[in-house]
Design an enzyme around this catalytic site. Structure first.
Site, PDB file in Angstrom:
ATOM      1  CE  LYS A 102       3.006 -12.141 -18.129  1.00  0.00           C
ATOM      2  NZ  LYS A 102       3.942 -12.656 -19.146  1.00  0.00           N
TER       3      LYS A 102
HETATM    4  N1  GLU Z   1       5.961 -10.320 -21.282  1.00  0.00           N
HETATM    5  C1  GLU Z   1       6.985 -11.005 -22.009  1.00  0.00           C
HETATM    6  C2  GLU Z   1       6.855 -12.504 -21.832  1.00  0.00           C
HETATM    7  O1  GLU Z   1       5.797 -13.008 -21.534  1.00  0.00           O
HETATM    8  C3  GLU Z   1       8.367 -10.474 -21.685  1.00  0.00           C
HETATM    9  C4  GLU Z   1       8.801 -10.603 -20.262  1.00  0.00           C
HETATM   10  C5  GLU Z   1      10.107  -9.913 -19.940  1.00  0.00           C
HETATM   11  O2  GLU Z   1      10.758  -9.385 -20.834  1.00  0.00           O
HETATM   12  O3  GLU Z   1      10.436  -9.906 -18.762  1.00  0.00           O
HETATM   13  O4  GLU Z   1       7.778 -13.239 -22.041  1.00  0.00           O
END
Ligand code: GLU
Length: 411
Positions: A102
């Protein structure tokens, strides 16, 4: 017990269930790599403001690290680490070949002009580019970031490395993004709700749904529930307040209103309510679809008036509130199952980029349904077999998959 201690106990409960060795618990709890950067940005008035950014790679045993980037004043190291950890469990539970990561920048993007936002994104990308790559770590949208932000990341990365669409997902379709990625998180939530509805006898047709949040997740979910599942969305909210209509909101009308950047509480097709009051609207399905930590012991866990909580957001329920809901026999469909549609379609986007081949929207939806339903069934069956909550079952499945990959790779 502190929140962190209870979160640890959730992990331990699942780790005990599958008999995980203590060294493996250590590997699975701590992050693989953390990057913190300073992000100086030239503002429109000529000043330079310095922001702090993070990219935390929690685990990459099953594939390249994967996860969104959020821009939020409260995004800090601990939050980003927690969210990176959830991404590891999410990709493992969906059985897609990624790990978890993240990113975040501590910033209130509402205070930035579009050009400032672009400069911030480009500078942040420059500083973290060294740990990114299609086989290393692949960002995506998250809170307050979108396809345009992903396009800037793609451009910045590609300007040094050569054209590399697979370095980021959630891009505009015209730059190699996947059809259906935009609505994928909301669509995945609906598919999970439909499965649960059938198994546990709470039909979606005509059901009352309350959604906290009306952004990418809540907005698409509301639309799909009304147009494809014949449910009634009684109330939704945004940061400024909520709106309620006992007969069900006119969601297409409300979406058009919100698209003009107007608060949902100013919509004429319902009565305005406060964000606190939203939690007490009686319903069958309650879907927190905004930020983390909104269902708490102090605020609302004892008074929610719903049959099921579906975590559209990441970490919306604090661990203490989770225990209260369990005592009240209100089941919780955990975030890394319910909202995994986004990263699942990110996987299809990445695969399409690597193959230089485009799927149809129908194909994307069909694959998404199959993938998320399979994960849902595994969780449901494990919860039944082990007489545990969906969250513990989902953890147990995810932990065992990541642990197996670690072992096979020699750890
Ligand atoms: N931000 C989204 C999540 O928390 C998508 C992450 C992604 O597609 O890599 O799952």
């Amino acid at each position: 017990m502190s929140g962190k201690a209870i979160a640890q106990s959730q992990f331990d409960r699942a780790a005990d269930l599958i008999g995980l060795e203590s060294y493996m618990r250590r590997i699975l709890v701590s992050p693989f790599r953390e990057v913190q950067v300073e992000v100086p940005v030239r503002m429109d008035d000529g000043r330079i403001e310095v922001f702090t950014g993070y990219r935390i790679q929690h685990n990459g045993a099953r594939g390249p690290c994967k996860g969104g980037i959020r821009y939020h004043p409260e995004a800090d190291h601990d939050e980003v680490l927690g969210l990176a950890t959830i991404m590891t469990w999410k990709t493992a539970l969906m059985d897609i070949p990624f790990g978890g990561a993240k990113g975040g920048v501590t910033v209130d993007p509402r205070k930035l002009s579009k050009l400032e936002l672009e400069r911030l994104t480009r500078r942040f990308t420059q500083r973290i580019a060294i740990v990114l790559g299609p086989y290393r770590d692949i960002p995506a949208p998250d809170v307050n970031t979108n396809a345009q932000v992903m396009a800037w990341i793609l451009d910045e990365y590609s300007s040094r490395q050569g054209y590399t669409p697979a370095v980021v997902t959630g891009k505009p379709v015209s730059l190699g993004g996947s059809l259906g990625r935009d609505e994928a998180t909301g669509r995945g939530v609906m598919y999970v709700m439909a499965e649960y509805a059938r198994d546990f006898g709470i039909p979606l047709k005509g059901a009352r749904v309350v959604i906290q949040g009306f952004g990418n997740v809540g907005g698409h979910l509301a639309r799909l529930l009304v147009t494809e599942a014949a449910a009634k969305v009684l109330a939704v909210s945004d940061v400024d307040g909520g709106i309620v209509n006992d007969k069900g909101l006119d969601i297409p009308g409300l979406l058009a209103h919100a698209a003009e950047r107007r608060p949902v509480s100013e919509w004429k097709g319902g009565s305005p309510i406060t964000n606190d009051a939203l939690w007490t609207v009686p319903c069958e399905w309650l879907v927190p679809a905004a930020l983390g930590g909104v269902i708490t012991k102090e605020k609302n866990a004892k008074t929610l008036d719903c049959k099921v909580v579906v975590e559209g957001a990441n970490e919306p329920t604090t661990p203490t509130a989770d225990l209260i809901l369990a005592e009240r026999s209100i089941p919780v469909i955990p975030d890394f199952l319910a909202n995994a549609g986004g990263v699942t379609v990110s996987y299809y986007e990445w695969a399409q980029n690597l193959q230089q081949y485009r799927w149809t929207h129908e194909q994307v939806n069909k694959e998404l349904k199959a993938t998320i339903t399979k994960a849902y069934e595994a969780v449901r069956d494990m919860a039944k077999a082990k007489r545990c909550t969906f969250r513990t079952a989902a953890y147990a499945i995810a932990l065992s998959r990541v642990a197996e990959a670690e072992r096979l790779r020699g750890n």
